[in-house]
Design an enzyme around this catalytic site. Sequence first.
Site, mmCIF file in Angstrom:
data_model
loop_
_atom_site.group_PDB
_atom_site.id
_atom_site.type_symbol
_atom_site.label_atom_id
_atom_site.label_comp_id
_atom_site.label_asym_id
_atom_site.label_seq_id
_atom_site.Cartn_x
_atom_site.Cartn_y
_atom_site.Cartn_z
ATOM 1 N N GLU A 115 92.319 91.743 85.536
ATOM 2 C CA GLU A 115 91.192 92.340 84.804
ATOM 3 C C GLU A 115 91.682 93.261 83.684
ATOM 4 O O GLU A 115 91.084 93.313 82.608
ATOM 5 C CB GLU A 115 90.272 93.089 85.787
ATOM 6 C CG GLU A 115 89.539 92.103 86.700
ATOM 7 C CD GLU A 115 88.707 92.786 87.764
ATOM 8 O OE1 GLU A 115 89.285 93.565 88.550
ATOM 9 O OE2 GLU A 115 87.492 92.546 87.811
ATOM 10 N N GLU A 135 90.160 88.733 95.092
ATOM 11 C CA GLU A 135 89.330 89.724 95.792
ATOM 12 C C GLU A 135 88.532 89.107 96.934
ATOM 13 O O GLU A 135 88.291 89.757 97.955
ATOM 14 C CB GLU A 135 88.362 90.396 94.798
ATOM 15 C CG GLU A 135 89.012 91.397 93.852
ATOM 16 C CD GLU A 135 89.588 90.767 92.592
ATOM 17 O OE1 GLU A 135 89.759 89.528 92.545
ATOM 18 O OE2 GLU A 135 89.864 91.533 91.645
HETATM 19 C C1 3H9 Z 1 91.102 94.441 93.306
HETATM 20 O O1 3H9 Z 1 91.940 94.326 92.457
HETATM 21 C C2 3H9 Z 1 89.694 94.932 93.045
HETATM 22 C C3 3H9 Z 1 89.330 94.976 91.591
HETATM 23 O O2 3H9 Z 1 88.822 93.733 91.169
HETATM 24 C C4 3H9 Z 1 88.217 95.940 91.316
HETATM 25 C C5 3H9 Z 1 88.468 97.367 91.561
HETATM 26 C C6 3H9 Z 1 87.315 98.216 91.102
HETATM 27 N N1 3H9 Z 1 97.412 97.637 96.940
HETATM 28 O O3 3H9 Z 1 102.747 91.170 99.942
HETATM 29 P P1 3H9 Z 1 104.014 91.931 99.881
HETATM 30 C C7 3H9 Z 1 101.764 96.313 99.292
HETATM 31 S S1 3H9 Z 1 91.470 94.068 94.926
HETATM 32 C C8 3H9 Z 1 98.201 98.361 97.734
HETATM 33 O O4 3H9 Z 1 104.822 92.026 101.119
HETATM 34 P P2 3H9 Z 1 105.161 89.972 98.095
HETATM 35 C C9 3H9 Z 1 101.888 95.561 100.615
HETATM 36 O O5 3H9 Z 1 101.030 96.091 101.597
HETATM 37 C C10 3H9 Z 1 93.199 93.669 94.933
HETATM 38 N N2 3H9 Z 1 99.313 97.869 98.308
HETATM 39 O O6 3H9 Z 1 104.952 91.437 98.667
HETATM 40 C C11 3H9 Z 1 103.354 95.765 100.923
HETATM 41 O O7 3H9 Z 1 103.488 97.078 101.439
HETATM 42 P P3 3H9 Z 1 104.594 97.413 102.554
HETATM 43 C C12 3H9 Z 1 93.436 92.280 94.468
HETATM 44 C C13 3H9 Z 1 99.623 96.594 98.062
HETATM 45 O O8 3H9 Z 1 106.209 90.094 97.084
HETATM 46 C C14 3H9 Z 1 104.013 95.732 99.543
HETATM 47 O O9 3H9 Z 1 102.960 96.016 98.613
HETATM 48 N N3 3H9 Z 1 94.850 91.975 94.600
HETATM 49 C C15 3H9 Z 1 98.838 95.788 97.242
HETATM 50 O O10 3H9 Z 1 105.289 89.005 99.217
HETATM 51 C C16 3H9 Z 1 104.627 94.394 99.186
HETATM 52 O O11 3H9 Z 1 103.638 93.386 99.365
HETATM 53 C C17 3H9 Z 1 95.349 91.384 95.692
HETATM 54 O O12 3H9 Z 1 94.648 91.046 96.605
HETATM 55 C C18 3H9 Z 1 97.680 96.350 96.663
HETATM 56 N N4 3H9 Z 1 96.872 95.643 95.845
HETATM 57 O O13 3H9 Z 1 103.773 89.599 97.396
HETATM 58 C C19 3H9 Z 1 96.835 91.124 95.678
HETATM 59 N N5 3H9 Z 1 99.398 94.542 97.180
HETATM 60 O O14 3H9 Z 1 105.902 97.081 101.923
HETATM 61 C C20 3H9 Z 1 97.439 91.527 96.982
HETATM 62 C C21 3H9 Z 1 100.512 94.598 97.925
HETATM 63 O O15 3H9 Z 1 104.365 98.848 102.873
HETATM 64 N N6 3H9 Z 1 98.878 91.420 96.998
HETATM 65 N N7 3H9 Z 1 100.656 95.821 98.462
HETATM 66 O O16 3H9 Z 1 104.249 96.487 103.714
HETATM 67 C C22 3H9 Z 1 99.539 90.251 97.104
HETATM 68 O O17 3H9 Z 1 98.971 89.179 97.113
HETATM 69 C C23 3H9 Z 1 101.026 90.314 97.258
HETATM 70 O O18 3H9 Z 1 101.363 91.608 97.659
HETATM 71 C C24 3H9 Z 1 101.845 89.959 95.978
HETATM 72 C C25 3H9 Z 1 103.348 90.263 96.260
HETATM 73 C C26 3H9 Z 1 101.649 88.490 95.664
HETATM 74 C C27 3H9 Z 1 101.402 90.789 94.812
#
Ligand code: 3H9
Length: 712
Positions: A115, A135
């Site tokens: 976004e 999301e």
């Molecule tokens: C959103 O964006 C809403 C908006 O539209 C509107 C707002 C108003 N936040 O997965 P990993 C942490 S909703 C906080 O093992 P990878 C995760 O817990 C969001 N923490 O790494 C982990 O922590 P720990 C939409 C986050 O390399 C560490 O980062 N976005 C977030 O296998 C490493 O993560 C998503 O849904 C976060 N957003 O994969 C994307 N994301 O080391 C969600 C990750 O303490 N994330 N962490 O266990 C992913 O899909 C994967 O993390 C990503 C990396 C592909 C990015």
Amino acid sequence: MVQEATSSAAEANPVSTELRGKILLVTVDNPPVNALGVAVRRGLMAAIEGADANPAVAAVLIVGAGRNFIAGADIREFGLPPQQPLLTEVCNRIEASRKPVIAAIHGAALGGGLEVALGAHYRIAVASAKLGLPEVALGLLPGAGGTQRTPRLVGAKAALDIILSGRHVPAAEALKLGLIDRLAKSDDTLAEGLAYAQELLAANAGPRRSRDGTALADRAAAQAAIDAAKADVQKKQRNLFSPHKIVEAVQAALDKPFDEALKLERQFFMQCLDSPQRAGLIHAFFAEREVAKVPEAAAAQPRPFKHIGVVGGGTMGAGIAVAALDAGLPVTMVERDEASINRGRANVEKVYDGLVAKGRMTAEGKAAVMARFNGSTDYAAFQDVDLVIEAVFEDIDVKKAVFAELDRVCKPGAVLATNTSYLDIDAIAASISRPQDVVGLHFFSPANIMKLLEIVVPAQVSADVVATAFELAKKLKKTPVRAGVCDGFIGNRILAVYRQAADHLMEDGASPYDIDAAVREFGYPMGPFQVSDLAGGDIGWATRKRKAATRNPAARYVQVADRICERGWFGQKTQRGWYLYPEGSRTGQPDPEVLAIVDAERQRAGITPRRFSNEEIIRRYMAAMINEGANVVHERIALRPLDVDVTFVHGYGFPRFRGGPMKYADTVGLDKVLADIREFAKEDPLFWQPSPLLVKLVEEGKNFESLNKAAS
Ligand code: 3H9
């Protein structure tokens, strides 16, 4: 990697700016994934304000430091009071900039991250970048303009596909769709971004705002896409809240001016944020990552593994072999004779033939994978393998004989794993000379598809073997859960108990069809009787016979399933079980003869049937599951309640939007669950014994989540 920043700088301000000629380089550096926490939002806002006010700046380039552009909003902030500025305001401010803003994307640009990029005026991405709006997987919708800018850029059909699926769109496809403007030629994001910005400046390209995008111009086509998506959501995602809101938000994009529609998007986003589904799905997101954090993985390095051995070529062995082949590993399979190894190989090939037939793999692709497969009838073929998984008949003596062979031929340090679902792994380990190398790897069928992998930790195993098992899970893209040794480990042990609760309900008056319907309404894809028909009733029957001798004679035992199995009705494979499956059909029809058997059994047991509402069915079904889940945590079979949750979401069809049985229990209130159990115990005190852990938590006014936190 785009740019390194010192960690102290990153802590001070996760957004740094630097003038590169006339281009203001804005770097988001908020490890681990550049999530858009409040400090990042403030930093981005200040950077854009500063750029607009600074005559030396002609354009702005936004990049992410580390492995990703920006992975989205900071999920940890959800549920806390919102802090200014909101992300939607940040995106609007970027878009309103008087100077062209360019986003240069590498790694993940997800959710709020995309976004932000859509708020920018131009987007360039390296080929390996992944863009998406995931999301929906968290029970949300894109709440910072994603439901509005995306359809205006790529049209309603593509936007709905991206937002409703939450899939990660590869950069090349994003270019084709119009989500980005340019695919970088190299993977040097910063250099490519700067060059693109220079080029835009040279061409006098001003701001070009996504809000003015024209991809919704063909209104009829857009409406048709929205109607189709609406029907699809009704059919396939009926139980979920946010997909319905996503469709409404995209409808608003078509019907309303941008600013008005954006306000609606915000309203819908807040409704999603407040929904219990959001809490359940975000619990599942973090729990899936927490499960890999186990003491052994923290204490020891995994042993290297390059070559996998599999004993047994039946459904399970072949599925495990496919999972390893799919991960790029060479696999050697051993079977007891020629005919069996040929069958094992055929079982493996069948999976790839299916992919070829569906056009998802080429014949050459299949040949390349099968070149890594080696079948043998001689255990000596295992002399070089690093990790062997035994998947033979579920009988302790047969398994011990296999392990004796493995002990004889495998090299020192090879990990020796058993795929048993019930048997005593301590006893298997103790039967050979190297118990420290023995671990349980309990795959779920079909093993190449199902995500769950229970890693069962016997008493004598060394920590690096457990760490290796977790590393293998990662390599195979499985979700690992650490389990202790007991009959059925985490999943099957709890299943056995709530399955009995279902049988009790049936004998007391609910039909198997009522129970299945209530469980489906709760959110499961299938009810327990349908699952039994799918898996084959003979499997449970064999287990019941095996356990008959040790069953407590005072415990209630419902015999209906035995009556069904005695008739040879094992489910889908015999065209009847709990349901009828005429002509091999896979959707069952209720069977009056089954109902007659149930009636006869009620009479035999002297039970007058009574009615149960769906709610009453679920209260008993879930109370049994939660109570045994608490026992499993109490006995340290599961490390934490969240391990039980992940087991059930990934291995037993538990509705993800409820987070898992333990999360569900917290949502209902543990005091209520305990009160139910005590009420049910008035009829059957032996079956309904409150778990000591549940009682303790209620007495202390705590919930299961408190144990997740304490352990992490
Ligand atoms: C959103 O964006 C809403 C908006 O539209 C509107 C707002 C108003 N936040 O997965 P990993 C942490 S909703 C906080 O093992 P990878 C995760 O817990 C969001 N923490 O790494 C982990 O922590 P720990 C939409 C986050 O390399 C560490 O980062 N976005 C977030 O296998 C490493 O993560 C998503 O849904 C976060 N957003 O994969 C994307 N994301 O080391 C969600 C990750 O303490 N994330 N962490 O266990 C992913 O899909 C994967 O993390 C990503 C990396 C592909 C990015």
